[in-house]
Design an enzyme around this catalytic site. Sequence first.
Site, PDB file in Angstrom:
ATOM      1  CG  ASP A  26     -10.316  26.902  -8.017  1.00 54.00           C
ATOM      2  OD1 ASP A  26     -11.015  27.359  -8.512  1.00 54.00           O
ATOM      3  OD2 ASP A  26      -9.305  26.661  -9.313  1.00 54.00           O
TER       4      ASP A  26
ATOM      5  CG  ASP B  58      -2.986  23.003  -8.041  1.00 62.76           C
ATOM      6  OD1 ASP B  58      -2.018  24.885  -7.666  1.00 62.76           O
ATOM      7  OD2 ASP B  58      -3.344  23.348  -9.067  1.00 62.76           O
TER       8      ASP B  58
ATOM      9  CB  CYS C  44       5.954   0.939  -9.513  1.00 64.53           C
ATOM     10  SG  CYS C  44       6.343   2.083 -11.047  1.00 64.53           S
TER      11      CYS C  44
ATOM     12  CG  HIS D 199       4.603   5.832 -12.043  1.00 62.47           C
ATOM     13  ND1 HIS D 199       5.335   5.520 -11.205  1.00 62.47           N
ATOM     14  CD2 HIS D 199       5.115   6.812 -13.045  1.00 62.47           C
ATOM     15  CE1 HIS D 199       6.178   5.797 -11.732  1.00 62.47           C
ATOM     16  NE2 HIS D 199       6.762   6.502 -12.371  1.00 62.47           N
TER      17      HIS D 199
END
Lengths: 350, 350
Positions: free
Chosen positions: A95, A266, A310, A336
Site C-alpha cells: 500500500d 485484503d 481442521c 484456518h
Amino acid sequence: MDKFNLPFQLFLDSKSGIRRGKLYIRGKSAKTPLFMPVATRGTVRALTPSQLKEIGFEMILSNTYHLHERPGEEIINKLGGLHKFMNWDGLILTDSGGYQVFSLSSYRKVTDDGVVFRSILDGNEILLTPEKVLEIQKKLNSDIAIFLDECPEYPCTAKREEESVKRTLKFAERSIKVERNPGQLFFGVVQGGMNFKLRQECALALLSLGVDGFAIGGLSVGEEATLTKEVLAATLEVIPDDKPRYLMGVGSDILTYVKMGIDMFDSVFPTRIARHGTAILYNKGRINISNKRFKDDESPLDVDCDCYTCRNFSRAYLRHLFVCNELLGKTLLSIHNLSVLYKIVNALNS
Amino acid sequence: MDKFNLPFQLFLDSKSGIRRGKLYIRGKSAKTPLFMPVATRGTVRALTPSQLKEIGFEMILSNTYHLHERPGEEIINKLGGLHKFMNWDGLILTDSGGYQVFSLSSYRKVTDDGVVFRSILDGNEILLTPEKVLEIQKKLNSDIAIFLDECPEYPCTAKREEESVKRTLKFAERSIKVERNPGQLFFGVVQGGMNFKLRQECALALLSLGVDGFAIGGLSVGEEATLTKEVLAATLEVIPDDKPRYLMGVGSDILTYVKMGIDMFDSVFPTRIARHGTAILYNKGRINISNKRFKDDESPLDVDCDCYTCRNFSRAYLRHLFVCNELLGKTLLSIHNLSVLYKIVNALNS
C-alpha cells in the site's frame, strides 16, 4: 508479445457474470479473484511463508508505512528487496502508507505537497510525498505499488469529498511520472466519499493517466452496506473490464463484491480475530473457541474445512491452547481463517 | 519374540564407547541418544507437530502436572489420549508431576502417603500419590511413565538426602504394583543428592523392583559441573547396560553426558531462550538476535545449520521480527534451537 503490456488477462464467465482472471507480473502469476493476507511488518502474523503457500495464496499485501518505520526500506533494499527479506516468492502488493497516516497518527497536516505527520514510534515528523511513497515501494520492490491518496473521514462534507479527490488526483499526476522498477505495476486510488459523480470522475481521471489497476479506497468505513454497494457500482461502471479492481481493506461479503466485479481483496480481519480465538466457519458464522462448551468437543474446528488445523486437531485441543494462552493456538486459528477466506474466493476463480 | 520384553536395543560402539540404541514401544521406535523437546501443556510452544517432525524428533516430553490442571486427564482420555489430543504420532514420555510440585508450589506437605500442595491455578489442595500420578499418566496414555519421587533441594543435609531416597523408594515400591497400559514403560527415578552411595543404593533398589528404565533426577540443580559428573558416574556404574538412562531436565553439555552413558535428555532451555531471541549456534556459543549489530546482516542465523530458519531467513529479518515482537520470530528461533539440539544428539546416534 511483451507480457508487461498484458499484466491482466480476464475471462468473463458469461453464465455467472463472474470475472475470472490472472495477473501476470514479472514471470509470476496469481489467479483472480484473490484475497491477500496482510503481512503488516513483512510477516503474516504467527505464520511461516510455507504455511501460507500450503493454503494456496499467490499474493500478499504488506504495509509501506510500517516497513518504512521498521526496519526501513534501505535495509530491505540492501537485503535484496521485500520478497527475499521475508522469503515470499509469490507476488506482493504494497500500500502507499497513506491510510496509516490517517488511521494511526493523531497529528497530521495534508498539503498539496504531501502529508506531514508524527511517527507513531518516536514522534519524529515524517513527510510523505507522492514521489517518496513510490520511492519506498520501489526500494521494497513490490510487484504492485499504490499511489499516495487522501482518504477523507466518514461522514464528511461535500466540500471535503471534493477536496480529497482533487488532492488524490494531483498526487496521482505526480505519481504516474515516477519511473517504475522493471515490470512493477502502479495502481491509482479511487476516492470521492459517497458521491457517485466524484467517484466516477476520479476513476476516469486515473484511467486517462494510464494506471495499471484501480484500488478503491474509502469504502466500508462505517457507512451502510447498501450505500457501499451503490457507490461501488457507480465506480465500477466507468472502469474498463481489462483493468484489475482492488477493494481496499474489505474482508467480508466478498462474494457480493466479486459478483459486482471486484478482483482483489485484503483484510487483517481473519488473522486478527484468529489471534483472539474467533474462528470463521465456512458455511455458518463464527465461534469463539475459548467457549466452555468446546471443552471436550472432539470435532474439528470446522467440519466443512480440510485445512491443516481442521485435519489434525479437535475443538477441545484448540480451546485448551487458547485457555492456556499458547502461541500455537494463534497459528492454528490463523491457518484456518485464512484457509476459509482462500476457499471462498478460490471457489470463484477456478 | 514379544517386543514388550525387549523395549531397548543397545549397540555399544567399541571404538568411541558411545551407547547407540533404539527404543521400541508399541510399534514405534526412537533412536538413542535422543533429546526430547518439552511440550509442557501438550504443545511445544510456538511449533506445530509438523515442524517438530520436520526437524526429525521421534519423542517428546509432556508434563503430567500441567495437563492434570488443564485440561485435565479425563478430557484428554475421552479424546483418545495425549497422542491424538495434540496430534503427535511419535513417542511421548510424561514426567510424574513431582518436580512441578517442588518447583512451583510454595505450600506443600510430603508424607509417606504422597504429596499435598496447592494448585498454582486456583489454590485448591491437590494430593498426588504414587498411584495417582500413574493413573493420570495412564489416562494420558504416554509411552513412558515416570514414578513419583521426592527431589530434595540443593544443598541439603545428609539426613534430607537419606530421607528423600527412602521416600522415593517407598513410592517406587507402590508404583511398580500399578498395572500399566499395554506396552507402556515405567521408569523409576534415582535420587540421593550428591551422595554416591545413596545414589547407587537407590538405583539398585529400583533395578530389583524391575523398572524398565532409569530417570536420573536431582542433578544440575546448582552444584558444580564436576560434582554432577562424579555423582552421575557413580550412579551409572550400577545400572546394567541394557537399561535406558534418562538425565532429567539437562539440556547443556549433552556430548559429555552421552559419552558417560546417558541415552535420553529433555530441557525447556532451547525453546525458552529462543522465545527471548537467543539462538544457540551449532559450533560457537550463542547470540541474541535483537542485537543492533545484526540490523543489516544478510547471513543466516547460523552458517553451520540447514534448518528451515537458516535455509530461508537472514539475521536482519529475524532481528526485525524480534524488534517488532512478531510471533514468527519465536517460531523461527525455536525451530533453529531445537534443530541444533537434534543435530548435536543425532550426530551420535547414526
